[in-house]
Design an enzyme around this catalytic site. Structure first.
Site, PDB file in Angstrom:
ATOM      1  N   ARG A  25       0.841  -1.206   0.000  1.00 38.38           N
ATOM      2  CA  ARG A  25       0.000   0.000   0.000  1.00 38.38           C
ATOM      3  C   ARG A  25       0.869   1.247   0.000  1.00 38.38           C
ATOM      4  O   ARG A  25       0.507   2.261  -0.597  1.00 38.38           O
ATOM      5  CB  ARG A  25      -0.922   0.023   1.212  1.00 38.38           C
ATOM      6  CG  ARG A  25      -2.085  -0.911   1.097  1.00 38.38           C
ATOM      7  CD  ARG A  25      -3.236  -0.379   1.930  1.00 38.38           C
ATOM      8  NE  ARG A  25      -4.266  -1.376   2.117  1.00 38.38           N
ATOM      9  CZ  ARG A  25      -5.184  -1.684   1.218  1.00 38.38           C
ATOM     10  NH1 ARG A  25      -5.197  -1.062   0.060  1.00 38.38           N
ATOM     11  NH2 ARG A  25      -6.076  -2.604   1.466  1.00 38.38           N
ATOM     12  N   ARG A  44      13.827  -4.943   5.950  1.00 30.05           N
ATOM     13  CA  ARG A  44      12.793  -5.948   6.250  1.00 30.05           C
ATOM     14  C   ARG A  44      11.578  -5.838   5.338  1.00 30.05           C
ATOM     15  O   ARG A  44      10.467  -6.217   5.733  1.00 30.05           O
ATOM     16  CB  ARG A  44      12.304  -5.828   7.696  1.00 30.05           C
ATOM     17  CG  ARG A  44      13.317  -6.225   8.729  1.00 30.05           C
ATOM     18  CD  ARG A  44      12.802  -5.923  10.109  1.00 30.05           C
ATOM     19  NE  ARG A  44      13.800  -6.286  11.085  1.00 30.05           N
ATOM     20  CZ  ARG A  44      13.661  -7.281  11.960  1.00 30.05           C
ATOM     21  NH1 ARG A  44      12.580  -8.016  11.955  1.00 30.05           N
ATOM     22  NH2 ARG A  44      14.616  -7.538  12.824  1.00 30.05           N
ATOM     23  N   ARG A  88      -1.877   7.735  10.234  1.00 30.52           N
ATOM     24  CA  ARG A  88      -2.028   6.331   9.870  1.00 30.52           C
ATOM     25  C   ARG A  88      -3.202   6.200   8.916  1.00 30.52           C
ATOM     26  O   ARG A  88      -4.280   6.769   9.158  1.00 30.52           O
ATOM     27  CB  ARG A  88      -2.263   5.485  11.123  1.00 30.52           C
ATOM     28  CG  ARG A  88      -2.707   4.086  10.804  1.00 30.52           C
ATOM     29  CD  ARG A  88      -2.697   3.150  11.973  1.00 30.52           C
ATOM     30  NE  ARG A  88      -3.645   2.076  11.783  1.00 30.52           N
ATOM     31  CZ  ARG A  88      -3.538   1.112  10.877  1.00 30.52           C
ATOM     32  NH1 ARG A  88      -2.506   1.087  10.045  1.00 30.52           N
ATOM     33  NH2 ARG A  88      -4.451   0.177  10.755  1.00 30.52           N
ATOM     34  N   GLU A 182      -3.430  -0.300  15.817  1.00 27.56           N
ATOM     35  CA  GLU A 182      -2.261   0.588  15.924  1.00 27.56           C
ATOM     36  C   GLU A 182      -2.500   1.954  16.564  1.00 27.56           C
ATOM     37  O   GLU A 182      -1.558   2.566  17.082  1.00 27.56           O
ATOM     38  CB  GLU A 182      -1.637   0.830  14.530  1.00 27.56           C
ATOM     39  CG  GLU A 182      -0.982  -0.367  13.891  1.00 27.56           C
ATOM     40  CD  GLU A 182      -1.974  -1.271  13.168  1.00 27.56           C
ATOM     41  OE1 GLU A 182      -3.121  -0.812  12.914  1.00 27.56           O
ATOM     42  OE2 GLU A 182      -1.621  -2.417  12.868  1.00 27.56           O
ATOM     43  N   ASP A 205     -14.306  -4.384   6.977  1.00 29.84           N
ATOM     44  CA  ASP A 205     -15.171  -5.495   7.387  1.00 29.84           C
ATOM     45  C   ASP A 205     -16.022  -5.017   8.557  1.00 29.84           C
ATOM     46  O   ASP A 205     -15.675  -4.026   9.199  1.00 29.84           O
ATOM     47  CB  ASP A 205     -14.346  -6.725   7.789  1.00 29.84           C
ATOM     48  CG  ASP A 205     -13.340  -6.413   8.892  1.00 29.84           C
ATOM     49  OD1 ASP A 205     -12.356  -5.714   8.601  1.00 29.84           O
ATOM     50  OD2 ASP A 205     -13.557  -6.851  10.033  1.00 29.84           O
TER      51      ASP A 205
END
Ligand code: ADE
Length: 235
Positions: A25, A44, A88, A182, A205
């Site tokens: 994303r 990573r 975020r 988060e 969802d």
């Protein structure tokens, strides 16, 4: 200077950053929304990019899933790279019955079942809260553009699969809109470091209704939510 988890030169990040969980994303946001975006870190597989948005420097970097991962990256971005405003951009599971799939939630507070942030202020039930300036900017942007923004509390959980099935209905009864993993950590880090943060997420969802978005709808609503985040950062 590189950090244990970010390998980028000094000045590689803009003061403003979008933080999706998923590295792909981050790539899609950089390609779709930013001009002249360059990859600045990939330790990573956690990809970070810096470019411009409407002529202003803007970064985007993945955080991985959950508070332990998100707080590592946000702490290093703030302390080592001078990032000042963090938004975020994620997905959330709806728990309030009024929420529809595809709605955008801005977390005006974040409850948590995690011990992570309790370690910061022992003896205090800390209120995890966003920057009011960023929250108001997101709300104003949504009002002007007609984005389906809902502002309210979320639950930041350590668990995607809730072991206690009664938790979600009990929180919904207290007006909690959605669950994610988060926001509380992000809000606590930002407060401790003296910078601004906000969590916005699309309802991918609905935990109580048992509904979920198909992949193409997920992408479309995610893009709408990124527009709200960028609108908040550029007001
Ligand atoms: N993010 C998106 N949906 C979620 C859910 N159901 N629980 C936790 N985080 C989520």
């Amino acid at each position: 200077m590189p950090t244990p988890h970010i390998s980028a030169p000094d000045g590689a990040f803009a003061p403003d950053i979008l933080l999706p969980g998923d590295p792909r994303r981050a790539t899609r946001i950089a390609e779709t929304f930013l001009d002249d975006a360059e990859l600045v870190t990939e330790v990573r597989g956690i990809l970070g990019y810096t470019g411009t948005y409407q002529g202003r420097p803007m970064s985007v970097m993945a955080t991985g899933m959950g508070m332990p991962s998100a707080t590592i990256y946000t702490t290093e971005l703030i302390r080592h790279y001078g990032v000042k405003r963090l938004v975020r951009v994620g997905t959330v599971g709806g728990i309030h019955m009024d929420l529809q799939l595809g709605d955008v939630v801005a977390a005006s507070s974040a409850h948590t079942d995690s011990a992570m942030t309790a370690q910061r202020l022992p003896g205090v039930h800390y209120s995890h809260a966003p920057s009011f300036t960023l929250l108001r900017a997101a709300a104003d942007h949504a009002d002007e553009t007609g984005a389906p923004l809902r502002v309210g509390p979320v639950l930041t959980s350590d668990a995607f699969y809730q072991p206690d099935e009664t938790l979600v209905p009990r929180l919904a009864a207290y007006g909690t809109l959605a669950v994610e993993m988060e926001a509380a950590g992000l809000y606590a880090v930002a407060a401790a470091e003296g910078v601004e943060a906000l969590m916005v997420g699309t309802v991918s969802d609905h935990v109580v209704k048992g509904e979920f978005l198909e992949a193409d709808e997920r992408e479309r609503t995610f893009a709408a939510m990124v527009s709200v985040a960028l609108g908040a950062l550029t007001r």
